[in-house]
Design an enzyme around this catalytic site. Structure first.
Site, PDB file in Angstrom:
ATOM      1  N   ASP A 131      43.832  43.001  34.913  1.00 55.66           N
ATOM      2  CA  ASP A 131      45.135  42.917  34.165  1.00 55.66           C
ATOM      3  C   ASP A 131      44.237  42.594  32.811  1.00 55.66           C
ATOM      4  OD1 ASP A 131      47.185  42.241  33.357  1.00 55.66           O
ATOM      5  OD2 ASP A 131      47.655  40.896  34.272  1.00 55.66           O
ATOM      6  N   HIS A 132      44.852  43.205  32.398  1.00 54.18           N
ATOM      7  CA  HIS A 132      44.080  43.282  30.264  1.00 54.18           C
ATOM      8  C   HIS A 132      44.792  42.646  29.706  1.00 54.18           C
ATOM      9  CE1 HIS A 132      42.384  44.700  27.045  1.00 54.18           C
ATOM     10  NE2 HIS A 132      41.991  45.335  27.508  1.00 54.18           N
ATOM     11  N   ARG A 133      45.929  41.880  30.303  1.00 54.49           N
ATOM     12  CA  ARG A 133      46.701  40.720  29.582  1.00 54.49           C
ATOM     13  C   ARG A 133      46.251  39.264  29.410  1.00 54.49           C
ATOM     14  NH1 ARG A 133      52.052  40.101  33.189  1.00 54.49           N
ATOM     15  NH2 ARG A 133      50.452  40.951  34.858  1.00 54.49           N
TER      16      ARG A 133
END
Lengths: 578, 480
Positions: free
Chosen positions: B452-454
């Protein structure tokens, strides 16, 4: 039926001096000597001992076979036998008789030439219940409308044929094991081999083993009846014996005969996705059931399902599937409306007026069952069978060719054809043991319930309405009918199973129950309240005060009793009228 | 007998409820759905044609309308006085309705399953065979006037059946020979009757040329509504039945003949739901080759102690996660990091017809042997479908291994609620050149992490994978 319970006891001054509790009577019964004593169910005060002539051996519960056998040979010189009682056939009838015989202190042996448990356990009631348990669940899961009304969502139901078949097979072997163990545990000798009668008191089993017994019970049961012209190959043309193995589920199967066997199988096959065609020789489906019940059953069990039917036709020729050809069935119209007494008559009187044929994937022959009495050595004692059935009197005593009673020989169960039901055989066996032990006992067949385990179930006890009306006309009494619907029962509605009917046929003058018929959820379990009432001779005006838990399906019967209108409200009404 | 209700009438002589009939002279004017006709009824009137109407009876004082449960008799059947003709469901019970008159059931006006108000005509009774045609004609005539759907029924010949009595209407006779040529299964016949399909017009596709229920449905233009609940959720097949014939013009999906629809099981439905949900998370992937010779050697040693490769990998992942807590974190609200205090490794397992992820709790703290044992238990439970919810939904990182099938690399979808998932390929002998330019053959395994690149950035994953690779290449620490 007046006396509901008959307790027999060997009495003595010793006992009477102590007390007259029934418990003690029971403890002494193993001494096998007897005097008859009957009393009405609840009235203990009636209990008094009459016989005073025999000294009792109080603690002796163990059994001395030759002595006890010799004791009751009325007047004849004492004779010694291997056993007090030999039962030929270890089905449910033989099993029931053996258990009761041991309880009564008789030295007992049971002869079985095939598998223990007989038809019911191996090829009948037991495995079919396993299949019906599956079909019931399949029906529930497939009935989207029904599930939706519960607020349930179930994704597509499917089944594994082998898994279903294994369940039936496992159940049969489990019950067979239980039955065998119960006999062994009680000390009943299990003699393996085909049994036949050599003469009075003498039985041969296996190759050439001979045993003697004071009394002999024939309990050899029955096999599926296959009318002539029908070729059973066990694969595409089958009997219930094969069908219970569920080796394949055909797309389209013809079921010859719409009695309870055919009906139960139609329930199984349609739940598993087959389409069914009934072929019924009589003009109406489900002959033998109360007409009103069979009408309702047809509406619920036949019409909405993937079933069609031909009535009033014989399947005169059935050829199994071969070389890529389907099963072919030739139907012959039953043109004549002559009296139809028996199946055999029917099949002989079939006159070809219109020939039809049909092609299906499989055919199940469910045209009833034929007694299995061949090779029993009946000629040695001058007994002639009637269409294979062994003639007996009301006490199951075998009648010979001259119409005389054969001493010490009894026949129970399907082999006598009185009532071809497993539990009836067992009840008859118990009745015979009672007589062997010197107690008069006549089984009231009208109190034996029967059930068909379709979804929903059908159950019945006593007379059908037409039978009751016929009897009423002959004997000059009135008949009334009360009915209740499952639609009025809270529990049935909670289950979303309001489809059903209970019907009570009774005498309004004295409140005697003549018959009860139930079609609906758990009908097979509900019938016993009524069958017990008939067996005990309980009248409607008595039983209507019995309390039923709320909300239960049993209230269907409660409603029924309360709906009945009996002119006489006195408690003794029924016994007075008799 | 009519006394089916709770308040059953026990008197045997009480008359059964019978429908009221009226003799009516010439053009019958009945309206199916209208209220009770106000026109007078008269009995024993002088009539030209002896046709009687069968009315919906009032079976209880509270009944205003009744539903036809079933017609006991079919059109063309001969009725005698006192026989049951039709079963009507009232507000209390189902009751058989009997006829007061002899005659022939000429036409059924209200078919099974439909409702009619009390007093409305539900069928026509003809006194003699000659009257049948007229009765039918009238039924059809008045039917066409009112535009009702019932009249075609009157023209439909009675179903082919050997039980049709000889006295049935002449129109029935030719059909009696039908079964010889037209073979239809019981359900096919029922459907044909229900949808008014002439079986003679259908050619059977079933075994031995028999007409199957599917053939009838096809002829009637019905898309088999096999599992309506499931089908209904999918808007595509809800289109009108006609496009089906046109082939490919209707809906988003072309219907391929002979296809079967198998609805999801509960587990499959849950997987599908999760997969769609995963689309809302911005993910990216980082791959890394890992040399596994040392791990393989260790595995050979500990295999006999019951240690599985899954346990080894889970342990290695867990130990790497200890050093990179962000990879073990979750982004719950899109605004914050949720650092998980435990390292729970979920491992994807394919079970019969589904996919489940049993969770190895605190995989970093448990020793390899306990972990292997725990894993075996979980797999057994999963097969028996006995996993408790906390045993499959409490993972903080997921491991998916397809190496045993020879897959060299693949790409996993991040399950909702987790920060990263590792896809493990097969370990394969590969020619490797080392820093000094020496070639050697090493077992190499490709792992690919989806995150999850968040919350997890490229560098985080790269660092994590480097640590993981080190652990795998020097796996002795796994056994401590």
């Amino acid at each position: 039926m007046q006396a509901s319970v008959s307790l027999s006891t060997s009495s003595s001054s010793l006992i009477t001096a102590r007390s007259n509790k029934a418990v003690q009577c029971a403890a002494v019964t193993s001494a096998t000597t007897s005097c008859n004593l009957r009393f009405c169910g609840l009235r203990i005060e009636l209990l008094h001992f009459t016989g005073e002539h025999r000294r009792v051996r109080l603690p002796s519960r163990r059994v001395l076979p030759p002595i006890s056998a010799a004791l009751s040979t009325n007047g004849s010189p004492p004779q010694s036998f291997d056993y007090d009682l030999i039962i030929i056939g270890a089905g449910v009838g033989g099993h029931g008789a053996a258990l009761h015989a041991v309880e009564k202190g008789l030295k007992t042996a049971i002869i079985e030439g095939d598998v223990m448990g007989g038809t019911c356990v191996n090829r009948g009631c037991v495995p079919s219940k396993a299949l019906l348990a599956v079909s019931g669940r399949m029906r529930e899961l497939q009935n989207e409308h029904h599930l939706k009304s519960f607020g349930l969502q179930v994704a597509a139901a499917s089944y594994d044929r082998q898994g279903v078949a294994d369940h039936a097979n496992n159940l049969a072997s489990k019950i067979r094991g239980n039955l065998t163990n119960s006999l062994k545990a009680l000390g009943v000798d299990i003699l393996t081999g085909f049994g036949s009668i050599l003469g009075p008191h003498k039985v041969k089993y296996g190759k050439d083993s001979i045993v003697t017994a004071k009394d002999i019970i024939i309990a050899t049961g029955s096999v599926p009846f296959v009318p002539k012209g029908i070729e059973v190959d066990g694969k595409t043309v089958i009997t219930s014996d094969h069908a219970l193995k569920l080796e394949f589920v055909p797309d389209w199967i013809a079921i010859v005969g719409s009695g309870y066997i055919g009906l139960e199988f139609s329930d199984v096959y349609t739940a598993l996705g087959s389409e069914v065609t009934f072929i019924e020789a009589l003009d109406q489906l489900m002959p033998g059931f109360d007409p009103e019940i069979s009408k309702l059953a047809q509406r619920v069990l036949i019409n909405p399902r993937r079933i069609d039917y031909h009535t009033g036709v014989f399947a005169t020729k059935i050829t199994p599937a071969k070389d890529g050809k389907p099963v072919t069935i030739e139907l012959t119209d039953a043109k004549t409306k002559e009296p139809k007494d028996t199946l055999e008559n029917l099949f002989e009187s079939g006159i070809a007026s219109k020939r039809l044929s049909m092609a299906v994937d499989a055919a199940l022959i469910a045209t009833g069952r034929a007694p299995y009495t061949h090779g029993l050595g009946l000629e040695n004692i001058n007994v002639l069978t009637r269409r294979g059935f062994i003639p007996v009197d009301e006490c199951m005593r075998v009648i010979d060719a001259n119409g005389k009673m054969v001493p010490h020989l009894y026949c129970i169960g399907d082999a006598n054809g009185k009532m071809m039901l497993a539990h009836a055989a067992s009840a008859q066996g118990i009745s015979v043991v009672e007589q062997v032990c010197g107690r008069d006992h006549v089984l009231n067949h009208l109190s034996i319930p029967a059930a068909c385990f379709t979804h929903p179930e059908i159950s019945m006890v006593g007379l059908t309405e037409p039978q009751a009306r016929e009897k009423a006309q002959e004997e000059g009494f009135e008949v009334s009918v009360a009915k209740t619907s499952f639609k009025a029962n809270t529990k049935a509605l909670a289950e979303n199973e309001g489809e059903g009917l209970a019907k009570l046929i009774y005498r309004p003058d004295n409140g005697e129950i003549l018959g009860v018929h139930i079609f609906g959820l758990h009908a097979a379990d509900l019938i016993h309240e009524a069958s017990n009432a008939i067996a005990m001779g309980t009248s409607i005006q008595d039983i209507k005060f019995a309390v039923h838990a709320h909300p239960t399906l049993s209230e269907v019967l409660d409603e029924l009793y309360k709906a009945a209108k009996v002119s006489c409200e006195s408690l003794n009404c029924l016994s007075n009228a008799n | 007998m009519a006394s089916l209700s709770k308040l059953s009438v026990s008197n045997s002589t009480s008359p059964a409820i019978s429908f009221s009939s009226s003799l009516s002279a010439s053009p019958l004017q009945w309206r199916r759905s209208a209220a009770i006709p106000a026109r007078p009824r008269w009995r024993l009137a002088v009539v030209q044609a002896k046709i009687r109407e069968i009315f919906m009876p009032a079976l209880s004082s509270t009944m205003t309308e009744g539903k036809i449960v079933s017609w006991v008799k079919s059109e063309g059947d001969v009725l005698s006085k006192g026989e049951s003709v039709v079963v009507v469901e009232s507000d209390k019970a189902d009751m058989d309705v009997e006829t007061f008159y002899d005659g022939i059931l000429a036409a059924i006006v209200v078919p099974e399953g439909e409702t009619a108000p009390v007093g409305a005509p539900i069928g026509l009774l003809a006194e003699t065979e000659e009257d049948i045609a007229e009765a039918k004609a009238r039924a059809a005539q008045s039917g066409s006037k009112s535009g009702s759907s019932a009249p075609p029924k009157a023209e439909t010949p009675a179903p082919a059946s050997s039980t049709a009595p000889a006295a049935a209407a002449p129109t029935v006779a030719p059909v009696a020979e039908g079964p010889r040529k037209v073979v239809a299964t019981p359900f096919a016949k029922k459907l044909a009757k229900q949808h008014k399909v002439d079986l003679n017009s259908i050619s059977g596709s079933g075994p031995f040329g028999r007409i199957t229920p599917e053939d009838v449905e096809k002829a009637a233009g019905i898309v088999a509504p096999k599992k309506s609940a499931v089908v209904a959720a999918d808007p595509a097949p809800a289109a009108a039945p006609s496009p089906k014939m046109a082939g490919g013009s209707g809906g988003n999906f072309t219907e391929i003949p002979g296809s079967s629809v198998v609805p999801f099981t509960t587990m499959q439905a849950a997987v599908a739901k999760n997969m769609v949900e995963s689309l809302s998370v911005p993910t990216f992937r980082v791959g890394y080759p890992v040399v596994t010779d040392a791990l393989d050697a260790l595995y050979e040693k500990v295999k006999k102690k019951g240690v599985t490769m899954t346990a080894l990998l889970a342990k290695a992942v867990a130990m790497a996660l200890v050093q990179h807590p962000v990879v073990n974190a979750t982004c719950k609200d899109g605004k914050s990091f949720t650092y998980n205090s435990n390292i729970n490794i979920a491992v994807a397992v394919a079970i019969n017809g589904g996919l489940i992820t049993p969770v190895l709790h605190d995989a970093d703290k448990m020793d390899l042997y306990l972990l292997s044992q725990k894993w075996k238990e979980l797999v057994e439970k999963a097969r028996a479908k006995q996993l408790q919810p906390h045993e499959y939904n409490s993972g903080t990182f997921t491991l998916s291994n397809l190496g045993m099938f020879g897959v060299d690399r693949f790409d996993a979808i991040l399950p909702p609620g987790q920060g990263a998932i590792m896809a493990v390929g097969a370990s394969k002998p590969t020619v490797v050149a080392d820093a000094d330019g020496f070639f050697s053959v090493k077992s190499k395994m490709l792992v690919n992490v989806t995150a999850d690149h968040r919350i997890i950035y490229g560098a985080d994953l790269a660092a994590f994978l480097q640590t993981f690779s080190k652990i795998i290449q020097d796996p002795e620490s796994l056994t401590m």
